[in-house]
Design a protein around this motif. Structure first.
Motif, PDB file in Angstrom:
ATOM      1  N   ALA A  97       0.829  -1.206   0.000  1.00 26.60           N
ATOM      2  CA  ALA A  97       0.000   0.000   0.000  1.00 26.60           C
ATOM      3  C   ALA A  97       0.861   1.252   0.000  1.00 26.60           C
ATOM      4  CB  ALA A  97      -0.933  -0.012   1.214  1.00 26.60           C
ATOM      5  N   GLU A  98       1.902   1.264   0.805  1.00 29.30           N
ATOM      6  CA  GLU A  98       2.774   2.430   0.877  1.00 29.30           C
ATOM      7  C   GLU A  98       3.550   2.630  -0.421  1.00 29.30           C
ATOM      8  OE1 GLU A  98       3.761   2.735   5.601  1.00 29.30           O
ATOM      9  OE2 GLU A  98       4.712   1.143   4.449  1.00 29.30           O
ATOM     10  N   PHE A  99       4.056   1.534  -0.977  1.00 33.29           N
ATOM     11  CA  PHE A  99       4.787   1.654  -2.227  1.00 33.29           C
ATOM     12  C   PHE A  99       3.846   2.098  -3.347  1.00 33.29           C
ATOM     13  CE2 PHE A  99       7.295   0.305  -5.900  1.00 33.29           C
ATOM     14  CZ  PHE A  99       8.558   0.771  -5.527  1.00 33.29           C
ATOM     15  N   GLY A 100       2.610   1.627  -3.301  1.00 30.86           N
ATOM     16  CA  GLY A 100       1.626   2.064  -4.287  1.00 30.86           C
ATOM     17  C   GLY A 100       1.358   3.555  -4.207  1.00 30.86           C
ATOM     18  N   ALA A 101       1.332   4.113  -2.983  1.00 30.65           N
ATOM     19  CA  ALA A 101       1.142   5.555  -2.825  1.00 30.65           C
ATOM     20  C   ALA A 101       2.326   6.318  -3.407  1.00 30.65           C
ATOM     21  CB  ALA A 101       0.964   5.890  -1.345  1.00 30.65           C
ATOM     22  N   PHE A 102       3.513   5.798  -3.207  1.00 33.70           N
ATOM     23  CA  PHE A 102       4.719   6.397  -3.783  1.00 33.70           C
ATOM     24  C   PHE A 102       4.649   6.398  -5.306  1.00 33.70           C
ATOM     25  CE2 PHE A 102       8.890   4.724  -5.469  1.00 33.70           C
ATOM     26  CZ  PHE A 102       9.521   5.960  -5.610  1.00 33.70           C
ATOM     27  N   VAL A 103       4.266   5.286  -5.889  1.00 35.02           N
ATOM     28  CA  VAL A 103       4.154   5.190  -7.343  1.00 35.02           C
ATOM     29  C   VAL A 103       3.093   6.160  -7.858  1.00 35.02           C
ATOM     30  CG1 VAL A 103       3.439   3.659  -9.229  1.00 35.02           C
ATOM     31  CG2 VAL A 103       5.028   2.835  -7.485  1.00 35.02           C
ATOM     32  N   ALA A 104       1.947   6.242  -7.168  1.00 36.76           N
ATOM     33  CA  ALA A 104       0.878   7.143  -7.592  1.00 36.76           C
ATOM     34  C   ALA A 104       1.317   8.607  -7.532  1.00 36.76           C
ATOM     35  CB  ALA A 104      -0.358   6.929  -6.727  1.00 36.76           C
ATOM     36  N   ALA A 105       2.136   8.925  -6.528  1.00 36.72           N
ATOM     37  CA  ALA A 105       2.555  10.316  -6.336  1.00 36.72           C
ATOM     38  C   ALA A 105       3.668  10.732  -7.276  1.00 36.72           C
ATOM     39  CB  ALA A 105       2.993  10.525  -4.887  1.00 36.72           C
ATOM     40  N   THR A 106       4.505   9.773  -7.687  1.00 37.47           N
ATOM     41  CA  THR A 106       5.715  10.125  -8.444  1.00 37.47           C
ATOM     42  C   THR A 106       5.759   9.583  -9.862  1.00 37.47           C
ATOM     43  OG1 THR A 106       6.925   8.161  -7.694  1.00 37.47           O
ATOM     44  CG2 THR A 106       7.038  10.125  -6.278  1.00 37.47           C
ATOM     45  N   GLY A 107       4.925   8.579 -10.160  1.00 39.57           N
ATOM     46  CA  GLY A 107       5.012   7.925 -11.459  1.00 39.57           C
ATOM     47  C   GLY A 107       6.196   6.996 -11.591  1.00 39.57           C
ATOM     48  N   HIS A 108       6.799   6.628 -10.462  1.00 38.37           N
ATOM     49  CA  HIS A 108       7.986   5.771 -10.496  1.00 38.37           C
ATOM     50  C   HIS A 108       7.677   4.437 -11.174  1.00 38.37           C
ATOM     51  CE1 HIS A 108      11.860   4.214  -9.024  1.00 38.37           C
ATOM     52  NE2 HIS A 108      11.212   3.077  -8.813  1.00 38.37           N
ATOM     53  N   VAL A 109       8.565   4.018 -12.046  1.00 37.81           N
ATOM     54  CA  VAL A 109       8.489   2.711 -12.702  1.00 37.81           C
ATOM     55  C   VAL A 109       9.645   1.871 -12.191  1.00 37.81           C
ATOM     56  CG1 VAL A 109       8.506   1.471 -14.899  1.00 37.81           C
ATOM     57  CG2 VAL A 109       7.430   3.729 -14.741  1.00 37.81           C
ATOM     58  N   THR A 110       9.352   0.742 -11.604  1.00 39.32           N
ATOM     59  CA  THR A 110      10.393  -0.071 -10.988  1.00 39.32           C
ATOM     60  C   THR A 110      11.278  -0.721 -12.042  1.00 39.32           C
ATOM     61  OG1 THR A 110       9.024  -2.063 -10.931  1.00 39.32           O
ATOM     62  CG2 THR A 110       8.903  -0.591  -9.011  1.00 39.32           C
ATOM     63  N   GLU A 111      12.442  -1.170 -11.580  1.00 37.36           N
ATOM     64  CA  GLU A 111      13.362  -1.828 -12.508  1.00 37.36           C
ATOM     65  C   GLU A 111      12.803  -3.149 -13.022  1.00 37.36           C
ATOM     66  OE1 GLU A 111      17.722  -0.481 -12.356  1.00 37.36           O
ATOM     67  OE2 GLU A 111      17.284  -1.178 -10.314  1.00 37.36           O
ATOM     68  N   ALA A 112      12.047  -3.868 -12.197  1.00 38.16           N
ATOM     69  CA  ALA A 112      11.425  -5.095 -12.692  1.00 38.16           C
ATOM     70  C   ALA A 112      10.494  -4.789 -13.862  1.00 38.16           C
ATOM     71  CB  ALA A 112      10.654  -5.787 -11.571  1.00 38.16           C
ATOM     72  N   GLU A 113       9.757  -3.676 -13.772  1.00 39.21           N
ATOM     73  CA  GLU A 113       8.868  -3.290 -14.865  1.00 39.21           C
ATOM     74  C   GLU A 113       9.658  -2.824 -16.086  1.00 39.21           C
ATOM     75  OE1 GLU A 113       4.973  -1.424 -12.829  1.00 39.21           O
ATOM     76  OE2 GLU A 113       6.869  -0.737 -11.923  1.00 39.21           O
ATOM     77  N   ARG A 114      10.767  -2.150 -15.855  1.00 38.29           N
ATOM     78  CA  ARG A 114      11.576  -1.640 -16.958  1.00 38.29           C
ATOM     79  C   ARG A 114      12.310  -2.769 -17.682  1.00 38.29           C
ATOM     80  NH1 ARG A 114      12.710   3.895 -16.304  1.00 38.29           N
ATOM     81  NH2 ARG A 114      14.955   3.735 -16.552  1.00 38.29           N
ATOM     82  N   PHE A 115      12.801  -3.742 -16.911  1.00 40.90           N
ATOM     83  CA  PHE A 115      13.414  -4.908 -17.537  1.00 40.90           C
ATOM     84  C   PHE A 115      12.354  -5.819 -18.175  1.00 40.90           C
ATOM     85  CE2 PHE A 115      17.112  -4.046 -14.745  1.00 40.90           C
ATOM     86  CZ  PHE A 115      18.141  -4.216 -15.662  1.00 40.90           C
TER      87      PHE A 115
END
Length: 321
Positions: free
Chosen positions: A87-105
């Protein structure tokens, strides 16, 4: 190569190949984290001071650099009582648009028995540790790949996050990853040279205190502790500092580059070598078992490359005092 530059191949955590290439992660600026479940920002203040780090126990792995036992002095700091949740990491992604390395790879490592047979058959195995599969589409929001999600795991630790992802989250939250010395001091909970965060017995009075493998690894997990994979971050009793799951559940990233050379004692606020190829991870995971890997001991350590991601690696946020 020196001890600093050459991490020991780990039986616990598969790594991406050094040749893996992906665009650099964007810089994430500190923000105002969303309060989740009322507990964000309730970091535990710890006084620091001197403690004995490491172990020379016969149960340990000398090649991992668990020893020698050494006096370390730390400045005060603060630490979250739990690992960062989905939940916390999801809030971070929602706030910043961060794309994780697993998603990028486009893929990440998943424990083979968690996969449906059709997906398991087409997913590449790790030769040295064939219970790991490289699964296309596996990431923090789809931990077992396509068709999986974290809808019912909001309070579980986020996984499939690299050291770089963890670092980005901590920067956004106004914190940082811990030094390895800070992590061990916090995990010990005020106990000196005990095997686990709660003492020397794995299951005192028959009570499970951590989420690890029971049964025969890697084919049968009896789940005597109640969990097959990750457990909610507030499961089991906290240690003496009020910190939960500093043994088992998920490995936790540290700031330090890997080394087995710890320098002369006494050490004050050590932060590891200036460079390296792998980062320290601590705590063990739900896949650890005494017959194969007892690295849920509080002094145990291993490493992984900063871009590697698996279904059993997460992190927790630390802060300056």
């Amino acid at each position: 190569m020196s001890h600093t530059d050459a991490p020991r191949p780990s039986c616990c955590t598969p790594s991406r190949t050094p040749a893996a290439d992906t665009p650099p992660l964007p810089v994430v600026e500190p923000g105002a984290p969303v309060t989740l479940s009322g507990r964000h920002g309730k970091a535990v203040p710890l006084p620091g001071g001197e403690f004995l780090m490491g172990t020379e126990s016969a149960e340990g792995f000398p090649a991992d650099g668990e020893g020698p036992v050494r006096a370390v002095r730390l400045s005060p700091f603060r630490v979250e009582p739990y690992a960062v949740t989905n939940a916390e990491f999801g809030a971070f992604v929602a706030a910043t648009g961060h794309v994780t390395e697993a998603e990028r790879f486009g893929w990440s490592y998943v424990f083979a028995s968690f996969l449906p047979s059709a997906l398991r058959k087409v997913s590449e195995r790790v030769r040295e540790t064939p219970w790991w599969c490289g699964v296309h589409g596996a990431c923090w929001r789809a931990p077992e790949g396509p068709g999986s999600d974290v809808t019912d795991r909001a309070g579980h630790p986020v996984v499939h996050v690299s050291w770089n992802d963890a670092q980005a989250y901590c920067a956004w939250a106004g914190g940082r990853l811990p030094t390895e010395a800070e992590w061990e001091y916090a995990a010990r909970g005020g106990l000196e040279q005990r095997r686990y965060s709660w003492g020397d017995e794995l299951t005192p009075d028959g009570e499970h205190r951590c989420n690890i493998w029971q049964g025969h690894f890697p084919t049968k997990n009896t789940m005597d502790d109640g969990y097959r994979g990750t457990a909610p971050v507030d499961t089991y009793q906290p240690n003496g500092f009020g910190l939960f799951n500093t043994a088992g559940n998920v490995w936790e990233w540290c700031a330090d580059w890997w080394t087995t050379d710890h320098g002369p004692a006494p050490l004050t606020d050590p932060s590891g070598p200036a460079t390296g190829t792998a980062k320290v991870i601590r705590g063990g995971s739900y896949l650890c078992h005494a017959s194969y890997c007892n690295r849920y001991r509080v002094a145990a350590r291993t490493s992984n490359t900063p871009d590697s991601t698996t279904g059993h690696m997460g992190f927790r946020c630390f802060y300056d005092a």
